[in-house]
Design a protein around this motif. Structure first.
Motif, PDB file in Angstrom:
ATOM      1  N   THR A   1       0.829  -0.966   0.089  1.00 36.81           N
ATOM      2  CA  THR A   1      -0.157   0.104   0.156  1.00 36.81           C
ATOM      3  C   THR A   1       0.836   1.177   0.107  1.00 36.81           C
ATOM      4  O   THR A   1       1.978   1.090   0.188  1.00 36.81           O
ATOM      5  N   LYS A   2       0.134   2.432  -0.260  1.00 37.49           N
ATOM      6  CA  LYS A   2       1.208   3.497  -0.347  1.00 37.49           C
ATOM      7  C   LYS A   2       1.374   4.134   1.168  1.00 37.49           C
ATOM      8  O   LYS A   2       0.656   3.475   2.161  1.00 37.49           O
ATOM      9  N   PRO A   3       2.362   4.732   1.256  1.00 34.89           N
ATOM     10  CA  PRO A   3       2.998   4.937   2.873  1.00 34.89           C
ATOM     11  C   PRO A   3       1.645   5.605   3.665  1.00 34.89           C
ATOM     12  O   PRO A   3       1.225   6.506   3.023  1.00 34.89           O
ATOM     13  N   GLY A   4       1.566   5.244   4.815  1.00 37.31           N
ATOM     14  CA  GLY A   4       0.568   5.851   5.609  1.00 37.31           C
ATOM     15  C   GLY A   4      -0.917   5.266   5.495  1.00 37.31           C
ATOM     16  O   GLY A   4      -1.824   5.977   5.933  1.00 37.31           O
ATOM     17  N   CYS A   5      -1.004   4.567   4.463  1.00 41.43           N
ATOM     18  CA  CYS A   5      -2.495   3.995   3.935  1.00 41.43           C
ATOM     19  C   CYS A   5      -2.767   2.841   4.877  1.00 41.43           C
ATOM     20  O   CYS A   5      -2.090   1.763   5.020  1.00 41.43           O
ATOM     21  N   GLN A   6      -4.198   2.566   5.129  1.00 41.46           N
ATOM     22  CA  GLN A   6      -4.653   1.425   5.617  1.00 41.46           C
ATOM     23  C   GLN A   6      -4.631   0.308   4.697  1.00 41.46           C
ATOM     24  O   GLN A   6      -4.981   0.342   3.533  1.00 41.46           O
ATOM     25  N   SER A   7      -3.931  -1.011   5.189  1.00 38.86           N
ATOM     26  CA  SER A   7      -3.723  -2.183   4.354  1.00 38.86           C
ATOM     27  C   SER A   7      -4.748  -3.142   4.293  1.00 38.86           C
ATOM     28  O   SER A   7      -4.971  -4.017   3.125  1.00 38.86           O
ATOM     29  N   ARG A   8      -5.596  -3.033   5.296  1.00 36.18           N
ATOM     30  CA  ARG A   8      -6.761  -3.810   5.314  1.00 36.18           C
ATOM     31  C   ARG A   8      -7.910  -3.339   5.764  1.00 36.18           C
ATOM     32  O   ARG A   8      -8.012  -2.202   6.388  1.00 36.18           O
ATOM     33  N   CYS A   9      -9.010  -4.014   5.237  1.00 40.14           N
ATOM     34  CA  CYS A   9     -10.611  -3.469   5.911  1.00 40.14           C
ATOM     35  C   CYS A   9     -11.270  -4.943   6.197  1.00 40.14           C
ATOM     36  O   CYS A   9     -11.490  -5.769   5.706  1.00 40.14           O
TER      37      CYS A   9
ATOM     38  N   SER B   1      -5.417   5.355  -3.329  1.00 41.69           N
ATOM     39  CA  SER B   1      -5.829   4.510  -4.273  1.00 41.69           C
ATOM     40  C   SER B   1      -5.300   5.155  -5.513  1.00 41.69           C
ATOM     41  O   SER B   1      -4.905   6.634  -5.644  1.00 41.69           O
ATOM     42  N   MET B   2      -4.961   4.567  -6.871  1.00 40.26           N
ATOM     43  CA  MET B   2      -4.550   4.972  -7.903  1.00 40.26           C
ATOM     44  C   MET B   2      -5.305   6.270  -8.574  1.00 40.26           C
ATOM     45  O   MET B   2      -4.899   7.148  -8.998  1.00 40.26           O
ATOM     46  N   ASN B   3      -6.630   6.023  -8.310  1.00 43.72           N
ATOM     47  CA  ASN B   3      -7.626   6.819  -8.816  1.00 43.72           C
ATOM     48  C   ASN B   3      -9.011   6.605  -8.320  1.00 43.72           C
ATOM     49  O   ASN B   3      -9.095   5.516  -7.794  1.00 43.72           O
TER      50      ASN B   3
END
Length: 314
Positions: A36-44, A60-62
């Motif tokens: 994932t991008k730095p600082g972003c949540q990797s799971r829901c 997200s990318m877009n």
């Protein structure tokens, strides 16, 4: 207690052995976790959300890969949203799993077509068709899906095509049953199944074919059709009497509606590979000449997320 030179050598040897063992079982690098991008949540909840997907617009990318994480339920559930090309409202798909090339989602009502003939309707029994339209999105319906129809003398007509090339196609699935049996089975009595080819548009309509059975009236009033992953129903057995009422059938046969929909995904259906398409140490592959877009993968000897950059094994 006096520590002898021999004990010190023994302790050092044991420490060295445990250190080597820890290297053996540790991951070769942090590449596998760089998803994932730095600082972003990797799971829901119980679902991993790898980039280009992301929870929140900056992760997200877009917008096509935005994931909404509903934390008001336990465990939390992730949702993907999209708008059909002719719709003005948003459809929400529960995300079950995301792989390198496919995403598994569920929206039981969106996947369902149903008809009840000669019966009064209300909001719970209203007849409707299935319309799945992923034109101009990075998603297409995978050929890992199938159509399942339950009913007596009911025909499901499937129209599908690619909006990008205007290639049209269609299939049909006709289910029969008899009043001498009380049990329906898939695929057999009261049930028909057929596979679906890859497409970005699918429309399923149910038709009453009682005249084929030469009946003066229908044996059972309701028929239903559902689109979902191949093989997930297994040996599906149901009471034909449940088709007296579509709500009764759905209540008593939850597995019919519990199959995920398989979508193939790629980056930007209107672009092809270029020098900046993928991350470091990855390669770009044009996805499909009919549907456009591309996917990235790590070069041999590297691992990680190819859209963020891949690292070497050592």
């Amino acid at each position: 207690m006096q520590i002898t030179k021999q004990n010190m050598v023994m302790r050092y040897a044991l420490f060295h052995m445990f250190f080597l063992l820890s290297l053996a079982v540790a991951p070769p690098s942090n590449a596998a976790t760089n998803n994932t991008k730095p600082g972003c949540q990797s799971r829901c909840g119980n679902v991993d959300i790898p980039y280009p997907f992301g929870i929140g617009p900056y992760c997200s990318m877009n917008v096509d890969f935005n994931i909404d994480c509903n934390i008001s339920i336990n465990p939390p559930k992730p949702y993907l949203s999209f708008v059909n090309s002719n719709d003005t409202y948003v459809h929400y798909l529960e995300v079950i799993n995301i792989s390198k090339s496919q995403i598994y989602v569920k929206n039981s009502e969106l996947q369902l077509a149903r008809s009840c003939y000669g019966m009064p309707t209300n909001n719970n029994t209203v007849n409707h068709s299935t319309r799945l339209d992923f034109f101009a999105t990075p998603y297409t319906l995978s050929d890992a899906n199938q159509l399942t129809v339950v009913g007596c003398e009911d025909l499901a007509v499937v129209r599908q095509f690619s909006n990008l090339t205007h290639i049209y196609g269609g299939i049909g699935c006709l289910s029969f049953c008899t009043d001498t049996l009380s049990i329906g089975t898939c695929p057999s009595w009261g049930c028909c199944q057929t596979n679906i080819s890859k497409t970005d548009f699918l429309y399923v309509t149910l038709f009453d074919m009682q005249t084929i059975g030469r009946r003066d009236s229908r044996y059972l009033p309701c028929s239903l059709a559902s689109v979902g992953m191949i093989g997930d129903l297994g040996n599906f057995i149901f009471n034909l009497s449940d088709l007296d009422d579509s709500t009764a059938f759905l209540k008593n046969n939850k597995e019919f509606m519990d199959r995920p929909l398989v979508l193939d995904w790629r980056i930007d259906p209107f672009s092809n590979c270029n020098k900046t398409s993928c991350g470091k140490n990855s390669v770009c592959n044009n996805w499909d000449f009919l549907y456009g877009g591309y996917q990235c993968r790590c070069m041999e000897g590297y691992e990680g997320n190819p859209y963020l950059g891949c690292q070497g094994y050592f």
